[in-house]
Write an enzyme that holds these catalytic residues in place. Structure first.
Site, PDB file in Angstrom:
ATOM      1  N   LYS A 278      68.472  -5.403 -30.123  1.00  0.00           N
ATOM      2  CA  LYS A 278      67.557  -6.516 -30.357  1.00  0.00           C
ATOM      3  C   LYS A 278      67.482  -6.829 -31.839  1.00  0.00           C
ATOM      4  CE  LYS A 278      62.692  -7.545 -30.154  1.00  0.00           C
ATOM      5  NZ  LYS A 278      61.380  -7.034 -29.980  1.00  0.00           N
TER       6      LYS A 278
ATOM      7  N   LYS B 181      66.748  -1.629 -32.680  1.00  0.00           N
ATOM      8  CA  LYS B 181      65.888  -2.787 -32.910  1.00  0.00           C
ATOM      9  C   LYS B 181      65.773  -3.000 -34.410  1.00  0.00           C
ATOM     10  CE  LYS B 181      61.215  -4.529 -32.317  1.00  0.00           C
ATOM     11  NZ  LYS B 181      59.931  -4.349 -31.643  1.00  0.00           N
TER      12      LYS B 181
HETATM   13  C1  PBG Z   1      56.685  -5.342 -30.387  1.00  0.00           C
HETATM   14  C2  PBG Z   1      57.728  -6.344 -30.067  1.00  0.00           C
HETATM   15  C3  PBG Z   1      58.232  -7.410 -30.841  1.00  0.00           C
HETATM   16  C4  PBG Z   1      59.115  -8.115 -30.030  1.00  0.00           C
HETATM   17  C5  PBG Z   1      59.185  -7.440 -28.824  1.00  0.00           C
HETATM   18  N1  PBG Z   1      58.342  -6.338 -28.876  1.00  0.00           N
HETATM   19  C6  PBG Z   1      57.851  -7.881 -32.188  1.00  0.00           C
HETATM   20  C7  PBG Z   1      58.070  -7.049 -33.380  1.00  0.00           C
HETATM   21  O1  PBG Z   1      58.685  -5.983 -33.353  1.00  0.00           O
HETATM   22  O2  PBG Z   1      57.558  -7.472 -34.404  1.00  0.00           O
HETATM   23  C8  PBG Z   1      59.855  -9.368 -30.411  1.00  0.00           C
HETATM   24  C9  PBG Z   1      60.307 -10.229 -29.277  1.00  0.00           C
HETATM   25  C10 PBG Z   1      60.685 -11.607 -29.640  1.00  0.00           C
HETATM   26  O3  PBG Z   1      60.751 -11.991 -30.834  1.00  0.00           O
HETATM   27  O4  PBG Z   1      60.940 -12.376 -28.711  1.00  0.00           O
HETATM   28  N2  PBG Z   1      56.887  -4.499 -31.432  1.00  0.00           N
END
Ligand code: PBG
Length: 325
Positions: A248, A195
């Protein structure tokens, strides 16, 4: 064989021919729809930067979940926005926390739909970071216990799968152990393994009210230029017990999805994130591109890169398009 003996256009002549040699398919089976739950009753609050996506109270969530199921989509992933945020993210692991209440209602009223719980603390923290803050940075090891507690609280409420999205080191092992020790050895973990610290999460932070109040997430999420590191991150999660591995965001990281697909034999998921959705919606509203065709092209491309599963805000429109052909 070269032109003029070989002519690739021969097999592109009509839709039936194209259908026969198509290499990648997209099915409703591949889709997971993210949903946002808030406290209250009758709440259906539009998220400005994500047209068609809403913050939903539990009663409205049930209605949406029925529609998701009727569309043939097998699963949803839940994000919760609590009543109150604090500096220990209590709302994440309270037995009456928003996700726990939502899961109980969903399992009671839409029992066949797979409910995945996003396990992260940022929505529940007053400062918006994904862990406990120590000297201005997120304290990795102290955060692990709270993540395990959160996963366990979701398990007790009846969740079908947990999805840690915080990027703390060691969290998959910690969650696996907590689940196993409490009799949830059959509960799968979908790990957000690679991520990235991405600007494509902007609209999500409006939806989940989880923007960090100071600094950013670069000390825990991955640096966008790194792809070899993604393989190391995924290996760790596999070793620690992940059942599904995720990359992601998706679109700017198709190369990473492709590499992960080649290196590992576990199911691979990709998150078509909020910013990717918002860009398409905004351009379509201007009449600058054909929303439906772009949506299908994007989702197919994520499959072509190697993802088995796609988390996407386009899940229902895509399911509708797949049905009508
Ligand atoms: C929680 C999380 C995030 C997303 C999914 N889980 C945001 C982040 O890490 O700031 C993003 C999902 C999206 O942008 O659709 N940490």
């Amino acid at each position: 064989m070269l032109f003029p003996d070989y002519r690739p256009r021969r097999l592109r002549k009509n839709e039936n021919l194209r259908r026969m040699i198509r290499e990648t398919s997209l099915s409703v089976d591949n889709l997971i729809e993210p949903l946002f739950v808030v406290p209250g009753k009758g709440v259906r609050k539009p998220i400005t930067s994500m047209p068609g996506v809403f913050q939903l109270s539990v009663d409205e969530l049930i209605r949406e979940a029925r529609e998701v199921q009727a569309a043939g989509i097998p699963a949803v992933i839940l994000f919760g926005i609590p009543d109150k945020k604090d500096d220990r993210a209590s709302g994440a692991y309270a037995s009456e926390g928003i996700i726990q209440r939502a899961v109980r209602a969903l399992k009671d009223q839409v029992p066949d739909l797979i409910v995945i719980g996003d396990v992260c603390l940022c929505e529940y923290m007053s400062h918006g970071h994904c862990g406990l803050i120590q000297d201005g940075d997120v304290d990795n090891d102290a955060t692990l216990e709270l993540l395990a507690r959160t996963a366990l609280a979701q398990a007790k409420a009846g969740i079908d799968m947990v999805a840690p999205s915080d990027m703390m080191d060691g969290r998959v092992a910690e969650i696996r152990q907590a689940l196993d020790e409490n009799g949830y050895e059959n509960l799968p973990i979908l790990a957000y393994s690679a991520k990235y610290a991405s600007a494509f999460y902007g609209p999500f932070r409006e939806a989940a009210e989880s923007a960090p109040q100071f600094g950013d997430r670069r000390s825990y999420q991955m640096d966008p230029p790194n792809a070899r590191e993604a393989i190391r991150e995924v290996s760790l999660d596999v070793e620690e017990g992940a059942d599904i591995i995720m990359v992601k965001p998706a679109l700017a990281y198709l190369d990473v999805i492709c590499r992960v697909r080649e290196e590992f034999d576990l199911p691979v998921a990709a998150y078509n994130v909020s910013g990717e959705y918002a860009m398409v919606k905004a351009a379509a509203q201007q009449g600058w591109l054909d929303e439906e065709r772009v949506m299908m092209e994007i989702l197919t491309a994520i499959r072509r890169a190697g993802a088995d599963l796609i988390l996407t805000y386009f899940a229902r429109p895509a399911a509708a398009k797949l049905r009508k052909g």
